[in-house]
Design a protein around this motif. Structure first.
Motif, mmCIF file in Angstrom:
data_model
loop_
_atom_site.group_PDB
_atom_site.id
_atom_site.type_symbol
_atom_site.label_atom_id
_atom_site.label_comp_id
_atom_site.label_asym_id
_atom_site.label_seq_id
_atom_site.Cartn_x
_atom_site.Cartn_y
_atom_site.Cartn_z
ATOM 1 N N PHE A 113 45.804 71.252 25.306
ATOM 2 C CA PHE A 113 46.337 70.304 26.292
ATOM 3 C C PHE A 113 47.777 70.718 26.616
ATOM 4 N N CYS A 132 50.678 70.657 23.958
ATOM 5 C CA CYS A 132 50.456 71.108 22.568
ATOM 6 C C CYS A 132 51.310 72.356 22.330
ATOM 7 N N PRO A 133 52.344 72.276 21.474
ATOM 8 C CA PRO A 133 53.231 73.426 21.296
ATOM 9 C C PRO A 133 52.545 74.625 20.644
ATOM 10 N N PRO A 145 42.982 65.981 21.553
ATOM 11 C CA PRO A 145 42.423 65.666 20.235
ATOM 12 C C PRO A 145 42.050 64.191 20.072
ATOM 13 N N GLY A 162 39.203 69.002 14.703
ATOM 14 C CA GLY A 162 39.669 68.300 15.908
ATOM 15 C C GLY A 162 41.075 68.661 16.338
ATOM 16 N N THR A 188 43.893 71.364 18.272
ATOM 17 C CA THR A 188 44.090 72.444 19.244
ATOM 18 C C THR A 188 45.220 73.350 18.740
ATOM 19 N N ASP A 216 43.246 77.892 14.964
ATOM 20 C CA ASP A 216 44.597 77.894 14.393
ATOM 21 C C ASP A 216 45.459 78.904 15.152
ATOM 22 N N SER A 217 46.596 78.423 15.653
ATOM 23 C CA SER A 217 47.432 79.272 16.517
ATOM 24 C C SER A 217 47.833 80.571 15.828
ATOM 25 N N GLN A 218 48.181 80.484 14.541
ATOM 26 C CA GLN A 218 48.649 81.706 13.887
ATOM 27 C C GLN A 218 47.487 82.673 13.647
ATOM 28 N N PHE A 265 58.152 71.422 14.291
ATOM 29 C CA PHE A 265 57.071 70.555 14.778
ATOM 30 C C PHE A 265 57.121 69.189 14.079
ATOM 31 N N MET A 295 56.249 63.709 20.580
ATOM 32 C CA MET A 295 54.920 63.617 21.202
ATOM 33 C C MET A 295 54.294 62.256 20.900
HETATM 34 N N1 LIG Z 1 48.053 74.851 12.116
HETATM 35 C C1 LIG Z 1 47.460 74.460 13.386
HETATM 36 C C2 LIG Z 1 47.965 73.095 13.785
HETATM 37 C C3 LIG Z 1 47.293 72.599 15.058
HETATM 38 C C4 LIG Z 1 47.744 71.183 15.419
HETATM 39 O O1 LIG Z 1 48.258 70.422 14.574
HETATM 40 N N2 LIG Z 1 47.527 70.824 16.678
HETATM 41 C C5 LIG Z 1 47.839 69.486 17.114
HETATM 42 C C6 LIG Z 1 48.245 69.442 18.591
HETATM 43 S S1 LIG Z 1 49.718 70.374 18.918
HETATM 44 C C7 LIG Z 1 46.582 68.639 17.003
HETATM 45 O O2 LIG Z 1 45.538 69.078 17.406
HETATM 46 N N3 LIG Z 1 46.710 67.428 16.464
HETATM 47 C C8 LIG Z 1 45.597 66.548 16.425
HETATM 48 C C9 LIG Z 1 45.619 65.618 15.300
HETATM 49 O O3 LIG Z 1 46.522 65.749 14.461
HETATM 50 O O4 LIG Z 1 44.738 64.789 15.237
HETATM 51 C C10 LIG Z 1 47.783 75.535 14.444
HETATM 52 O O5 LIG Z 1 48.805 76.200 14.336
HETATM 53 O O6 LIG Z 1 46.967 75.699 15.369
#
Ligand SMILES: N[C@@H](CCC(=O)N[C@@H](CS)C(=O)NCC(=O)O)C(=O)O
Length: 223
Positions: free
Chosen positions: A7, A10-11, A34, A48, A50, A64-66, A104, A112
């Motif tokens: 979305f 989402c950083p 999410p 769930g 992104t 996972d972004s990383q 974050f 956020m």
């Molecule tokens: N370690 C994950 C963290 C992903 C993450 O926390 N994404 C957030 C949005 S920026 C999310 O989906 N949060 C949903 C929730 O916490 O329910 C990554 O780097 O992709």
């Protein structure tokens, strides 16, 4: 073709998009919120969260972004982002983790929650104490970026790296949400202007979260 489930604010998806773009990897965007995701998204990622990158033709899903950034670092030679010797790569990974996790947790996530989720989903007012604390912590992180930029050419050393994109991705979301005050942070501000003016950043700056317009300065690469 890859599909990136994400979305606009989402950083971690922004970090991933910047890395994909720098590496010349094409993808289509699929909006996934999410808090309102459908079965299709949960089938791909039961956690769930992104971002999720999916290739339907290859039946391949990266989560996972990383993990996604490291996958393309290992498979695409263009524009190395985790580069240098082992010590330099360790420093890049340390800073990526600092921004993905600490910035974050301290700044982006509270902003956020208070300014995006409460307005669009929970329909309640933001808590001013939480916002003040996020902005105070943003100043501390910007002070550290001032120091890094003052002592190195880029955040992790002499070369542009994933650390710069991880930091700029977090800051761009915090800035969209009005949580960044650059007063007293000329060095960090100068570095961010350079990041903002990269072609990979442009699509992020023009994209808006429905029902939540950014401040006027947000997409101006000179401010
Ligand atoms: N370690 C994950 C963290 C992903 C993450 O926390 N994404 C957030 C949005 S920026 C999310 O989906 N949060 C949903 C929730 O916490 O329910 C990554 O780097 O992709």
């Amino acid at each position: 073709m890859w599909q990136l489930y994400q979305f606009p604010l989402c950083p971690l998806s922004r970090k991933t998009r910047l890395a994909l773009s720098e590496k010349g990897v094409g993808y289509d965007l699929v909006h996934a919120y999410p808090w309102d995701a459908g079965d299709e998204f949960y089938a791909l990622n039961p956690a769930g969260r992104t971002p999720v990158l999916h290739d339907p033709a290859k039946r391949l899903t990266l989560i996972d972004s990383q993990a996604i950034c490291e996958y393309f670092e290992e498979t695409v030679d263009k524009t190395p982002l985790i580069l240098g010797n082992a010590v330099q790569r360790a420093e890049i990974r340390r800073l990526v983790a600092l921004f993905d996790q600490n910035f974050f947790a301290d700044v982006t996530h509270p902003l956020m929650h208070e300014k995006m989720k409460k307005r669009l989903v929970l329909r309640t007012s933001p808590d001013s104490g939480t916002l003040r604390s996020a902005m105070r912590l943003a100043h501390e992180h910007l002070e550290y970026i001032d120091w890094l930029v003052g002592n190195r050419r880029w955040l992790a050393g002499v070369q542009l790296s994933l650390a710069d994109f991880a930091a700029a991705a977090q800051i761009s979301v915090a800035d969209y949400l009005g949580g960044i005050d650059w007063s007293g942070h000329d060095e960090a501000h100068g570095w961010y202007r350079v990041m903002k003016s990269r072609p990979s950043f442009r699509p992020l700056l023009t994209e808006k979260m429905e029902g939540l317009p950014p401040p006027r300065h947000y997409s101006d690469v000179n401010s």
